[in-house]
Scaffold this motif. Structure first.
Motif, PDB file in Angstrom:
ATOM      1  N   GLN A 115    -181.901 149.871 109.191  1.00 30.93           N
ATOM      2  CA  GLN A 115    -183.203 149.578 108.461  1.00 30.93           C
ATOM      3  C   GLN A 115    -184.261 150.041 109.223  1.00 30.93           C
ATOM      4  O   GLN A 115    -185.437 149.449 109.214  1.00 30.93           O
ATOM      5  CB  GLN A 115    -183.317 148.106 108.352  1.00 30.93           C
ATOM      6  CG  GLN A 115    -182.176 147.485 107.221  1.00 30.93           C
ATOM      7  CD  GLN A 115    -182.517 146.288 106.976  1.00 30.93           C
ATOM      8  OE1 GLN A 115    -183.168 145.225 107.632  1.00 30.93           O
ATOM      9  NE2 GLN A 115    -181.886 145.743 105.866  1.00 30.93           N
ATOM     10  N   ARG A 162    -175.045 149.648  99.763  1.00 30.89           N
ATOM     11  CA  ARG A 162    -176.033 148.791  99.841  1.00 30.89           C
ATOM     12  C   ARG A 162    -177.328 149.238  99.053  1.00 30.89           C
ATOM     13  O   ARG A 162    -177.755 148.380  98.435  1.00 30.89           O
ATOM     14  CB  ARG A 162    -176.679 148.552 101.531  1.00 30.89           C
ATOM     15  CG  ARG A 162    -177.807 147.706 101.737  1.00 30.89           C
ATOM     16  CD  ARG A 162    -178.072 147.561 103.277  1.00 30.89           C
ATOM     17  NE  ARG A 162    -179.047 146.705 103.313  1.00 30.89           N
ATOM     18  CZ  ARG A 162    -180.380 146.959 102.919  1.00 30.89           C
ATOM     19  NH1 ARG A 162    -180.826 148.033 102.549  1.00 30.89           N
ATOM     20  NH2 ARG A 162    -181.355 145.985 103.606  1.00 30.89           N
ATOM     21  N   ASN A 213    -179.871 137.045  92.101  1.00 30.66           N
ATOM     22  CA  ASN A 213    -179.843 136.382  93.625  1.00 30.66           C
ATOM     23  C   ASN A 213    -178.416 136.265  94.151  1.00 30.66           C
ATOM     24  O   ASN A 213    -178.124 136.639  95.561  1.00 30.66           O
ATOM     25  CB  ASN A 213    -179.925 134.672  93.409  1.00 30.66           C
ATOM     26  CG  ASN A 213    -181.221 134.240  92.897  1.00 30.66           C
ATOM     27  OD1 ASN A 213    -182.279 135.124  93.555  1.00 30.66           O
ATOM     28  ND2 ASN A 213    -181.576 133.448  92.117  1.00 30.66           N
ATOM     29  N   LEU A 272    -178.539 139.900  95.886  1.00 31.30           N
ATOM     30  CA  LEU A 272    -179.121 140.088  97.198  1.00 31.30           C
ATOM     31  C   LEU A 272    -178.594 139.037  98.020  1.00 31.30           C
ATOM     32  O   LEU A 272    -178.669 139.423  99.433  1.00 31.30           O
ATOM     33  CB  LEU A 272    -180.811 139.467  96.940  1.00 31.30           C
ATOM     34  CG  LEU A 272    -181.533 140.288  95.893  1.00 31.30           C
ATOM     35  CD1 LEU A 272    -182.812 139.621  95.570  1.00 31.30           C
ATOM     36  CD2 LEU A 272    -181.814 141.556  96.406  1.00 31.30           C
ATOM     37  N   GLY A 273    -177.939 138.073  97.748  1.00 26.94           N
ATOM     38  CA  GLY A 273    -177.050 137.329  98.845  1.00 26.94           C
ATOM     39  C   GLY A 273    -175.994 138.106  99.330  1.00 26.94           C
ATOM     40  O   GLY A 273    -175.797 138.034 100.534  1.00 26.94           O
ATOM     41  N   VAL A 285    -176.221 141.397  99.731  1.00 30.28           N
ATOM     42  CA  VAL A 285    -176.821 142.355 100.755  1.00 30.28           C
ATOM     43  C   VAL A 285    -177.291 141.814 101.882  1.00 30.28           C
ATOM     44  O   VAL A 285    -177.141 142.249 103.223  1.00 30.28           O
ATOM     45  CB  VAL A 285    -178.104 142.793  99.907  1.00 30.28           C
ATOM     46  CG1 VAL A 285    -179.091 143.647 101.040  1.00 30.28           C
ATOM     47  CG2 VAL A 285    -178.032 143.703  98.795  1.00 30.28           C
ATOM     48  N   LYS A 286    -177.610 140.474 101.846  1.00 30.97           N
ATOM     49  CA  LYS A 286    -177.867 139.498 103.012  1.00 30.97           C
ATOM     50  C   LYS A 286    -176.665 139.433 104.082  1.00 30.97           C
ATOM     51  O   LYS A 286    -176.808 139.743 105.121  1.00 30.97           O
ATOM     52  CB  LYS A 286    -178.399 138.179 102.769  1.00 30.97           C
ATOM     53  CG  LYS A 286    -178.915 137.491 104.062  1.00 30.97           C
ATOM     54  CD  LYS A 286    -179.348 136.134 103.761  1.00 30.97           C
ATOM     55  CE  LYS A 286    -179.659 135.378 105.066  1.00 30.97           C
ATOM     56  NZ  LYS A 286    -180.397 133.853 104.674  1.00 30.97           N
ATOM     57  N   TYR A 319    -174.086 141.376 103.869  1.00 31.86           N
ATOM     58  CA  TYR A 319    -173.835 142.860 104.643  1.00 31.86           C
ATOM     59  C   TYR A 319    -174.725 143.069 105.625  1.00 31.86           C
ATOM     60  O   TYR A 319    -174.100 143.347 106.775  1.00 31.86           O
ATOM     61  CB  TYR A 319    -174.038 143.799 103.253  1.00 31.86           C
ATOM     62  CG  TYR A 319    -174.088 145.194 103.755  1.00 31.86           C
ATOM     63  CD1 TYR A 319    -173.001 145.996 103.648  1.00 31.86           C
ATOM     64  CD2 TYR A 319    -175.234 145.823 104.181  1.00 31.86           C
ATOM     65  CE1 TYR A 319    -172.930 147.192 104.179  1.00 31.86           C
ATOM     66  CE2 TYR A 319    -175.097 147.244 104.828  1.00 31.86           C
ATOM     67  CZ  TYR A 319    -174.045 147.829 104.568  1.00 31.86           C
ATOM     68  OH  TYR A 319    -174.095 149.003 105.034  1.00 31.86           O
ATOM     69  N   ASP A 320    -175.961 142.672 105.609  1.00 35.66           N
ATOM     70  CA  ASP A 320    -176.866 142.973 106.627  1.00 35.66           C
ATOM     71  C   ASP A 320    -176.324 142.315 107.906  1.00 35.66           C
ATOM     72  O   ASP A 320    -176.531 142.891 109.016  1.00 35.66           O
ATOM     73  CB  ASP A 320    -178.227 142.712 106.165  1.00 35.66           C
ATOM     74  CG  ASP A 320    -178.637 143.821 105.288  1.00 35.66           C
ATOM     75  OD1 ASP A 320    -178.436 144.866 105.031  1.00 35.66           O
ATOM     76  OD2 ASP A 320    -180.139 143.507 104.779  1.00 35.66           O
ATOM     77  N   ASN A 321    -175.987 140.831 107.771  1.00 38.08           N
ATOM     78  CA  ASN A 321    -175.568 139.905 108.816  1.00 38.08           C
ATOM     79  C   ASN A 321    -174.338 140.900 109.508  1.00 38.08           C
ATOM     80  O   ASN A 321    -174.221 140.736 110.856  1.00 38.08           O
ATOM     81  CB  ASN A 321    -175.513 138.797 108.384  1.00 38.08           C
ATOM     82  CG  ASN A 321    -176.900 138.076 108.161  1.00 38.08           C
ATOM     83  OD1 ASN A 321    -177.605 138.484 108.442  1.00 38.08           O
ATOM     84  ND2 ASN A 321    -176.470 137.089 107.130  1.00 38.08           N
ATOM     85  N   ARG A 329    -175.204 143.895 111.379  1.00 35.16           N
ATOM     86  CA  ARG A 329    -176.152 143.701 112.520  1.00 35.16           C
ATOM     87  C   ARG A 329    -175.128 143.188 113.612  1.00 35.16           C
ATOM     88  O   ARG A 329    -175.419 143.145 115.129  1.00 35.16           O
ATOM     89  CB  ARG A 329    -177.045 142.421 112.198  1.00 35.16           C
ATOM     90  CG  ARG A 329    -178.179 142.075 113.275  1.00 35.16           C
ATOM     91  CD  ARG A 329    -179.150 141.213 113.074  1.00 35.16           C
ATOM     92  NE  ARG A 329    -180.096 141.917 111.922  1.00 35.16           N
ATOM     93  CZ  ARG A 329    -180.041 141.347 110.687  1.00 35.16           C
ATOM     94  NH1 ARG A 329    -179.456 140.286 110.292  1.00 35.16           N
ATOM     95  NH2 ARG A 329    -180.832 142.030 109.704  1.00 35.16           N
TER      96      ARG A 329
END
Length: 121
Positions: A8, A46, A67, A70-71, A73-74, A76-78, A81
């Motif tokens: 990102q 993503r 929602n 987007l949950g 996506v969150k 996935y991002d975690n 990371r």
């Protein structure tokens, strides 16, 4: 093998930390993504999932599937990371969520994703 990627545009993380392959699946049981936003599933990746959430949100801002996406996506991002190999997808069923058609569509798309990505987790 350790690979560096730009996450990102804010930080660099290591991917493929432990050999686990994650598949985050968002399930739209009643196919609002398809019926309202005219998006064919599975939606993979993503950015494609975010675009699907935006398109659905523009058609029906109150739809709860936004929602859920987007949950996903969150999550996935975690996972990214933390250095995991991960893919994100949206699958959908049918407007009659208790029908065999709904179950069949979800099963077919899930089977396809499991074949395509062979996740271990």
């Amino acid at each position: 093998m350790e690979v560096k990627v730009n996450f990102q545009d804010t930080s660099t993380v290591n991917t493929v930390k432990n050999g686990e392959k994650y598949l985050v699946v968002v399930v739209d049981m009643d196919d609002d993504v398809g019926r309202k936003a005219n998006i064919k599933t599975p939606v993979i990746g993503r950015s494609n999932c975010i675009n699907a959430a935006v398109k659905l949100g523009l058609v029906d801002p109150g739809d709860t599937d936004i929602n859920s996406i987007l949950g996903g996506v969150k999550l996935y991002d975690n996972l990214k990371r933390e250095g995991n190999e991960v893919e994100l997808a949206i699958i959908s069923g049918y407007k009659d969520v208790e029908s065999k058609e709904c179950a069949k569509r979800i099963k077919e798309q899930l089977d396809f994703l499991l074949y395509l990505y062979e996740p271990t987790f």
